[in-house]
Design an enzyme around this catalytic site. Structure first.
Site, mmCIF file in Angstrom:
data_model
loop_
_atom_site.group_PDB
_atom_site.id
_atom_site.type_symbol
_atom_site.label_atom_id
_atom_site.label_comp_id
_atom_site.label_asym_id
_atom_site.label_seq_id
_atom_site.Cartn_x
_atom_site.Cartn_y
_atom_site.Cartn_z
ATOM 1 N N ASP A 235 -8.017 1.898 -8.179
ATOM 2 C CA ASP A 235 -8.560 3.145 -8.744
ATOM 3 C C ASP A 235 -8.791 2.986 -10.255
ATOM 4 O O ASP A 235 -7.889 2.564 -10.966
ATOM 5 C CB ASP A 235 -7.572 4.295 -8.485
ATOM 6 C CG ASP A 235 -7.201 4.368 -7.010
ATOM 7 O OD1 ASP A 235 -8.098 4.645 -6.206
ATOM 8 O OD2 ASP A 235 -6.023 4.130 -6.653
ATOM 9 N N GLU B 296 0.857 -1.201 0.000
ATOM 10 C CA GLU B 296 0.000 0.000 0.000
ATOM 11 C C GLU B 296 0.887 1.244 0.000
ATOM 12 O O GLU B 296 1.849 1.326 0.752
ATOM 13 C CB GLU B 296 -0.927 -0.033 1.223
ATOM 14 C CG GLU B 296 -1.683 1.244 1.517
ATOM 15 C CD GLU B 296 -2.533 1.762 0.351
ATOM 16 O OE1 GLU B 296 -3.257 0.951 -0.246
ATOM 17 O OE2 GLU B 296 -2.452 2.961 0.050
ATOM 18 N N LYS C 216 -10.414 8.499 -17.126
ATOM 19 C CA LYS C 216 -10.054 9.314 -18.301
ATOM 20 C C LYS C 216 -9.016 8.586 -19.151
ATOM 21 O O LYS C 216 -8.036 8.058 -18.611
ATOM 22 C CB LYS C 216 -9.497 10.670 -17.858
ATOM 23 C CG LYS C 216 -10.573 11.543 -17.243
ATOM 24 C CD LYS C 216 -10.065 12.929 -16.952
ATOM 25 C CE LYS C 216 -11.205 13.749 -16.378
ATOM 26 N NZ LYS C 216 -10.774 14.653 -15.338
ATOM 27 N N ASP D 97 5.267 1.815 -3.483
ATOM 28 C CA ASP D 97 4.551 2.011 -4.748
ATOM 29 C C ASP D 97 4.739 0.745 -5.577
ATOM 30 O O ASP D 97 5.874 0.293 -5.780
ATOM 31 C CB ASP D 97 5.158 3.223 -5.480
ATOM 32 C CG ASP D 97 4.323 3.639 -6.678
ATOM 33 O OD1 ASP D 97 3.763 2.764 -7.365
ATOM 34 O OD2 ASP D 97 4.241 4.853 -6.931
ATOM 35 N N THR E 186 -13.344 -7.203 0.732
ATOM 36 C CA THR E 186 -12.467 -6.081 1.050
ATOM 37 C C THR E 186 -13.340 -4.954 1.611
ATOM 38 O O THR E 186 -14.567 -5.005 1.524
ATOM 39 C CB THR E 186 -11.723 -5.573 -0.206
ATOM 40 O OG1 THR E 186 -12.607 -4.768 -0.982
ATOM 41 C CG2 THR E 186 -11.194 -6.713 -1.061
ATOM 42 N N GLU E 187 -12.685 -3.903 2.127
ATOM 43 C CA GLU E 187 -13.462 -2.757 2.640
ATOM 44 C C GLU E 187 -14.335 -2.151 1.542
ATOM 45 O O GLU E 187 -15.516 -1.898 1.742
ATOM 46 C CB GLU E 187 -12.525 -1.658 3.165
ATOM 47 C CG GLU E 187 -12.095 -1.825 4.581
ATOM 48 C CD GLU E 187 -10.713 -2.429 4.671
ATOM 49 O OE1 GLU E 187 -10.086 -2.688 3.619
ATOM 50 O OE2 GLU E 187 -10.258 -2.665 5.806
ATOM 51 N N TYR E 188 -13.725 -1.903 0.398
ATOM 52 C CA TYR E 188 -14.487 -1.282 -0.693
ATOM 53 C C TYR E 188 -15.604 -2.202 -1.164
ATOM 54 O O TYR E 188 -16.703 -1.759 -1.451
ATOM 55 C CB TYR E 188 -13.533 -0.944 -1.859
ATOM 56 C CG TYR E 188 -12.975 0.444 -1.739
ATOM 57 C CD1 TYR E 188 -12.094 0.764 -0.713
ATOM 58 C CD2 TYR E 188 -13.342 1.447 -2.616
ATOM 59 C CE1 TYR E 188 -11.582 2.043 -0.577
ATOM 60 C CE2 TYR E 188 -12.842 2.727 -2.487
ATOM 61 C CZ TYR E 188 -11.962 3.020 -1.470
ATOM 62 O OH TYR E 188 -11.464 4.298 -1.337
HETATM 63 N N1 SAM Z 1 -7.968 -2.974 -1.990
HETATM 64 C C1 SAM Z 1 -8.660 -2.155 -0.993
HETATM 65 C C2 SAM Z 1 -10.123 -2.489 -0.969
HETATM 66 O O1 SAM Z 1 -10.601 -3.165 -1.859
HETATM 67 O O2 SAM Z 1 -10.790 -2.101 -0.001
HETATM 68 C C3 SAM Z 1 -8.413 -0.664 -1.233
HETATM 69 C C4 SAM Z 1 -8.978 -0.085 -2.499
HETATM 70 S S1 SAM Z 1 -8.576 1.645 -2.733
HETATM 71 C C5 SAM Z 1 -9.709 2.161 -3.943
HETATM 72 C C6 SAM Z 1 -7.091 1.544 -3.693
HETATM 73 C C7 SAM Z 1 -5.829 1.579 -2.860
HETATM 74 O O3 SAM Z 1 -4.719 1.382 -3.718
HETATM 75 C C8 SAM Z 1 -5.605 2.901 -2.146
HETATM 76 O O4 SAM Z 1 -5.418 2.655 -0.760
HETATM 77 C C9 SAM Z 1 -4.346 3.467 -2.808
HETATM 78 O O5 SAM Z 1 -3.535 4.231 -1.914
HETATM 79 C C10 SAM Z 1 -3.661 2.198 -3.275
HETATM 80 N N2 SAM Z 1 -2.741 2.415 -4.422
HETATM 81 C C11 SAM Z 1 -3.016 3.122 -5.536
HETATM 82 N N3 SAM Z 1 -1.945 3.131 -6.356
HETATM 83 C C12 SAM Z 1 -0.983 2.400 -5.739
HETATM 84 C C13 SAM Z 1 0.352 2.064 -6.073
HETATM 85 N N4 SAM Z 1 0.910 2.494 -7.222
HETATM 86 N N5 SAM Z 1 1.065 1.313 -5.223
HETATM 87 C C14 SAM Z 1 0.514 0.883 -4.050
HETATM 88 N N6 SAM Z 1 -0.760 1.184 -3.668
HETATM 89 C C15 SAM Z 1 -1.495 1.935 -4.499
#
Ligand code: SAM
Length: 213
Positions: A118, A69, A122, A96, A191-193
């Site tokens: 995410d 994360e 776009k 990352d 998952t949370e989402y």
């Molecule tokens: N997987 C979790 C869920 O389903 O509840 C969280 C979903 S949340 C929409 C997406 C997560 O991915 C965010 O916490 C964001 O910080 C993380 N994230 C986005 N780009 C990332 C990257 N390049 N490397 C690591 N984490 C990333």
């Protein structure tokens, strides 16, 4: 994701370095030593608050689990969960995912989970989607030949994009579901989402992808 500033997060993570290794690249190719067991390695990218990886590790002690994360203020909740209910087979990395090759050796990963990432709707942001070819190239470097990607999302556009991106890359797909919770598929870990979207009655899309061996 709504981000709350958590000034205590850094200290909390520093106090829990047995869960969040300080220099994860030091364990590249040696994660089985860190876990003290040789076992299949499952990695979730964009692990958010860590509910999925905590449950995955707790219910599958025969595998090793790592959650990656980017955001410290989000990851810290997963660390709290892991500290409250310790598991020998779970590690969390604040990193990352574009740097995944620094943390794992070629072929070290057996399964990659991409949950509710995410969507970057776009077109000009397509390269940021975690199923873009640029990311897939990085993943396959560290996945072994039989390894799989398991993906879930609420976002139809991202799902359709990912089906196309994965198959163009050379993955074959199986167990594709357009409505996971009405499909009868067993063994799902929310998952949370996912819980938020499920409670609103929205369909959850899911796929498994593997490389031709
Ligand atoms: N997987 C979790 C869920 O389903 O509840 C969280 C979903 S949340 C929409 C997406 C997560 O991915 C965010 O916490 C964001 O910080 C993380 N994230 C986005 N780009 C990332 C990257 N390049 N490397 C690591 N984490 C990333």
């Amino acid at each position: 994701m709504r981000l709350r500033h958590k000034p205590w997060a850094e200290d909390y993570i520093n106090e829990n370095r047995h869960i969040v290794p300080e220099q994860p690249e030091r364990w590249q190719g040696r994660w089985s030593e860190r876990f003290e067991q040789r076992a299949p390695l499952h990695v979730e990218i964009g692990t958010g608050k860590g509910r999925f990886v905590n449950e995955l590790a707790a219910s599958n002690p025969e595998i090793n689990v790592i959650g990656i994360e980017l955001m410290e203020s989000v990851l810290v909740t997963g660390v709290q969960r892991a500290a409250d209910a310790p598991k020998k087979n779970l590690q969390l990395l604040q990193a990352d995912v574009k740097d995944i090759g620094d943390f794992f050796a070629p072929g070290e990963i057996d399964r990659l989970y991409i949950n509710f990432t995410d969507p970057w709707p776009k077109k000009r942001h397509a390269k940021r989607r975690l199923t873009h070819e640029g990311f897939l190239n990085r993943y396959v470097e560290v996945m072994n030949r039989g390894a799989e990607i398991h993906m879930k999302t609420d976002n139809q556009g991202l799902f359709e994009y990912s089906l196309s991106s994965l198959t163009s890359f050379g993955f074959y797909l199986r167990d594709v579901s357009l409505d996971l919770h009405r499909s009868g598929w067993q063994g799902n870990i929310m998952t949370e989402y996912e819980e938020k979207f499920f409670e609103k009655g929205m369909p959850i899309y899911r796929l498994e992808a593997a490389l031709h061996q």
